[in-house]
Design a protein around this motif. Sequence first.
Motif, PDB file in Angstrom:
ATOM      1  N   PHE A   1       0.874  -1.321   0.120  1.00  0.00           N
ATOM      2  CA  PHE A   1      -0.041   0.132  -0.236  1.00  0.00           C
ATOM      3  C   PHE A   1       0.964   1.319  -0.208  1.00  0.00           C
ATOM      4  CE2 PHE A   1      -4.378  -1.276   2.065  1.00  0.00           C
ATOM      5  CZ  PHE A   1      -4.265  -2.625   1.240  1.00  0.00           C
ATOM      6  N   ASP A   2       0.721   2.142  -0.840  1.00  0.00           N
ATOM      7  CA  ASP A   2       1.321   3.629  -0.826  1.00  0.00           C
ATOM      8  C   ASP A   2       0.128   4.494  -0.908  1.00  0.00           C
ATOM      9  OD1 ASP A   2       4.336   3.243  -1.569  1.00  0.00           O
ATOM     10  OD2 ASP A   2       3.452   2.011  -2.923  1.00  0.00           O
ATOM     11  N   GLY A   3       0.004   5.423   0.204  1.00  0.00           N
ATOM     12  CA  GLY A   3      -0.980   6.206   0.280  1.00  0.00           C
ATOM     13  C   GLY A   3      -0.614   7.570   0.837  1.00  0.00           C
ATOM     14  N   TRP A   4      -1.899   8.576   0.738  1.00  0.00           N
ATOM     15  CA  TRP A   4      -1.461   9.987   0.973  1.00  0.00           C
ATOM     16  C   TRP A   4      -2.673  10.446   1.575  1.00  0.00           C
ATOM     17  CZ3 TRP A   4      -0.570   7.393  -3.393  1.00  0.00           C
ATOM     18  CH2 TRP A   4       0.787   7.217  -3.857  1.00  0.00           C
ATOM     19  N   LEU A   5      -2.444  11.161   2.638  1.00  0.00           N
ATOM     20  CA  LEU A   5      -3.563  11.842   3.396  1.00  0.00           C
ATOM     21  C   LEU A   5      -3.595  13.375   3.118  1.00  0.00           C
ATOM     22  CD1 LEU A   5      -2.939  10.298   6.832  1.00  0.00           C
ATOM     23  CD2 LEU A   5      -4.484   9.336   5.150  1.00  0.00           C
ATOM     24  N   VAL A   6      -4.610  14.013   2.856  1.00  0.00           N
ATOM     25  CA  VAL A   6      -4.863  15.297   2.611  1.00  0.00           C
ATOM     26  C   VAL A   6      -5.835  15.998   3.254  1.00  0.00           C
ATOM     27  CG1 VAL A   6      -5.379  17.142   0.650  1.00  0.00           C
ATOM     28  CG2 VAL A   6      -4.013  14.805   0.167  1.00  0.00           C
ATOM     29  N   PRO A   7      -5.484  16.957   4.267  1.00  0.00           N
ATOM     30  CA  PRO A   7      -4.097  17.629   4.423  1.00  0.00           C
ATOM     31  C   PRO A   7      -3.344  16.688   5.210  1.00  0.00           C
ATOM     32  CG  PRO A   7      -5.683  18.471   5.971  1.00  0.00           C
ATOM     33  CD  PRO A   7      -6.606  17.580   5.099  1.00  0.00           C
ATOM     34  N   GLY A   8      -2.165  16.762   4.919  1.00  0.00           N
ATOM     35  CA  GLY A   8      -1.048  15.946   5.381  1.00  0.00           C
ATOM     36  C   GLY A   8      -0.759  16.030   6.838  1.00  0.00           C
ATOM     37  N   GLY A   9       0.163  15.529   7.613  1.00  0.00           N
ATOM     38  CA  GLY A   9       0.496  15.608   9.014  1.00  0.00           C
ATOM     39  C   GLY A   9       0.784  14.146   9.466  1.00  0.00           C
ATOM     40  N   PRO A  10       1.480  14.198  10.725  1.00  0.00           N
ATOM     41  CA  PRO A  10       1.969  12.995  11.230  1.00  0.00           C
ATOM     42  C   PRO A  10       1.126  12.043  11.919  1.00  0.00           C
ATOM     43  CG  PRO A  10       2.233  14.777  12.860  1.00  0.00           C
ATOM     44  CD  PRO A  10       1.831  15.319  11.285  1.00  0.00           C
ATOM     45  N   HIS A  11      -0.059  11.467  10.948  1.00  0.00           N
ATOM     46  CA  HIS A  11      -1.186  10.775  11.472  1.00  0.00           C
ATOM     47  C   HIS A  11      -0.757   9.261  11.421  1.00  0.00           C
ATOM     48  CE1 HIS A  11      -3.210  14.534  10.913  1.00  0.00           C
ATOM     49  NE2 HIS A  11      -3.155  14.393   9.630  1.00  0.00           N
ATOM     50  N   THR A  12      -1.419   8.208  12.316  1.00  0.00           N
ATOM     51  CA  THR A  12      -1.031   7.212  12.338  1.00  0.00           C
ATOM     52  C   THR A  12      -2.095   6.270  11.333  1.00  0.00           C
ATOM     53  OG1 THR A  12      -0.328   6.932  14.476  1.00  0.00           O
ATOM     54  CG2 THR A  12      -0.870   4.956  13.696  1.00  0.00           C
ATOM     55  N   VAL A  13      -1.538   5.509  10.595  1.00  0.00           N
ATOM     56  CA  VAL A  13      -2.483   4.765   9.574  1.00  0.00           C
ATOM     57  C   VAL A  13      -2.387   3.309   9.940  1.00  0.00           C
ATOM     58  CG1 VAL A  13      -2.987   3.988   7.236  1.00  0.00           C
ATOM     59  CG2 VAL A  13      -2.145   6.391   7.676  1.00  0.00           C
ATOM     60  N   GLU A  14      -3.662   2.596  10.247  1.00  0.00           N
ATOM     61  CA  GLU A  14      -3.595   1.146  10.607  1.00  0.00           C
ATOM     62  C   GLU A  14      -4.308   0.322   9.460  1.00  0.00           C
ATOM     63  OE1 GLU A  14      -5.854  -1.231  14.320  1.00  0.00           O
ATOM     64  OE2 GLU A  14      -5.932   0.903  14.045  1.00  0.00           O
ATOM     65  N   VAL A  15      -3.554  -0.601   9.297  1.00  0.00           N
ATOM     66  CA  VAL A  15      -4.160  -1.484   8.235  1.00  0.00           C
ATOM     67  C   VAL A  15      -4.781  -2.715   8.760  1.00  0.00           C
ATOM     68  CG1 VAL A  15      -3.929  -2.762   5.922  1.00  0.00           C
ATOM     69  CG2 VAL A  15      -2.697  -0.704   6.472  1.00  0.00           C
ATOM     70  N   ARG A  16      -6.085  -3.029   8.740  1.00  0.00           N
ATOM     71  CA  ARG A  16      -6.847  -4.282   9.408  1.00  0.00           C
ATOM     72  C   ARG A  16      -6.959  -5.081   8.187  1.00  0.00           C
ATOM     73  NH1 ARG A  16     -12.000  -3.074  11.467  1.00  0.00           N
ATOM     74  NH2 ARG A  16     -11.589  -4.815  12.901  1.00  0.00           N
ATOM     75  N   VAL A  17      -6.660  -6.384   8.435  1.00  0.00           N
ATOM     76  CA  VAL A  17      -7.067  -7.414   7.569  1.00  0.00           C
ATOM     77  C   VAL A  17      -7.609  -8.679   8.496  1.00  0.00           C
ATOM     78  CG1 VAL A  17      -6.293  -9.026   5.796  1.00  0.00           C
ATOM     79  CG2 VAL A  17      -5.062  -7.086   5.937  1.00  0.00           C
ATOM     80  N   ALA A  18      -8.756  -9.102   8.166  1.00  0.00           N
ATOM     81  CA  ALA A  18      -9.700 -10.003   8.924  1.00  0.00           C
ATOM     82  C   ALA A  18      -8.732 -11.256   8.900  1.00  0.00           C
ATOM     83  CB  ALA A  18     -10.868 -10.337   8.392  1.00  0.00           C
ATOM     84  N   GLY A  19      -8.560 -11.865  10.282  1.00  0.00           N
ATOM     85  CA  GLY A  19      -7.788 -12.963  10.419  1.00  0.00           C
ATOM     86  C   GLY A  19      -6.213 -12.622  10.757  1.00  0.00           C
ATOM     87  N   HIS A  20      -5.714 -11.573  10.603  1.00  0.00           N
ATOM     88  CA  HIS A  20      -4.387 -10.980  10.802  1.00  0.00           C
ATOM     89  C   HIS A  20      -4.371 -10.018  11.839  1.00  0.00           C
ATOM     90  CE1 HIS A  20      -3.128 -13.479   7.252  1.00  0.00           C
ATOM     91  NE2 HIS A  20      -4.434 -13.075   6.665  1.00  0.00           N
ATOM     92  N   SER A  21      -3.257  -9.912  12.351  1.00  0.00           N
ATOM     93  CA  SER A  21      -2.886  -8.586  13.098  1.00  0.00           C
ATOM     94  C   SER A  21      -2.819  -7.294  12.303  1.00  0.00           C
ATOM     95  CB  SER A  21      -1.707  -8.922  14.139  1.00  0.00           C
ATOM     96  OG  SER A  21      -0.590  -9.111  13.215  1.00  0.00           O
ATOM     97  N   SER A  22      -3.060  -6.361  12.881  1.00  0.00           N
ATOM     98  CA  SER A  22      -3.125  -4.891  12.272  1.00  0.00           C
ATOM     99  C   SER A  22      -1.644  -4.554  11.953  1.00  0.00           C
ATOM    100  CB  SER A  22      -3.785  -3.976  13.214  1.00  0.00           C
ATOM    101  OG  SER A  22      -5.111  -3.989  13.404  1.00  0.00           O
ATOM    102  N   THR A  23      -1.471  -3.828  11.003  1.00  0.00           N
ATOM    103  CA  THR A  23      -0.161  -3.228  10.728  1.00  0.00           C
ATOM    104  C   THR A  23      -0.126  -1.643  10.734  1.00  0.00           C
ATOM    105  OG1 THR A  23       0.433  -5.116   9.420  1.00  0.00           O
ATOM    106  CG2 THR A  23       1.778  -3.240   9.079  1.00  0.00           C
ATOM    107  N   THR A  24       0.674  -0.961  11.403  1.00  0.00           N
ATOM    108  CA  THR A  24       0.558   0.505  11.421  1.00  0.00           C
ATOM    109  C   THR A  24       1.653   1.118  10.774  1.00  0.00           C
ATOM    110  OG1 THR A  24       1.705   0.796  13.361  1.00  0.00           O
ATOM    111  CG2 THR A  24      -0.749   0.624  13.519  1.00  0.00           C
TER     112      THR A  24
END
Length: 170
Positions: A104-127
Amino acid sequence: MSTADGQHEFDEAGVDMDNLTEQDLLLLAELDVLFDKVDPVPADLVERVQFAIALEDLDVEVARWERAEELAGVRGAGPNTVTFTVEDLTIMVSFAPAGAGYRFDGWLVPGGPHTVEVRVAGHSSTTAEADEGGRFAVDDVPKGTTQLVVHLANGTGSRPRTIVTPTLML
């Protein structure tokens, strides 16, 4: 079948069960079997629903789809991009096959030091932490029912906010 007070009994579709013949009942039973074969309830439906609502913090804002370019090709070889929005935030993410999963390559607008969590069913989250420009990247995202959760950095005097996207089937 009539009730004790002589009223007709209707099923959930509003069909008067008292006026069905034996042939009607046989036809309905055959239709039930047909629909089970051609359009069955997904085996993982309960798991997908539980995944979508199982967030620790129920005080979340749900982003909406804005643009889904070639999502039908998610299982294909090329990268795909999807955009989600809430009132004051846009989340754009591109995902491409990488190994047994996705990058995954992503962008948040407006930017900033935000935390992005990726949840996948049956797996642990990745931040991942977005940089000041809003860019983030996550490698080795497994295939499955996937959801992004963005924990916005808390500005001075504002309450913390969490944004969640609709689920993606990767």
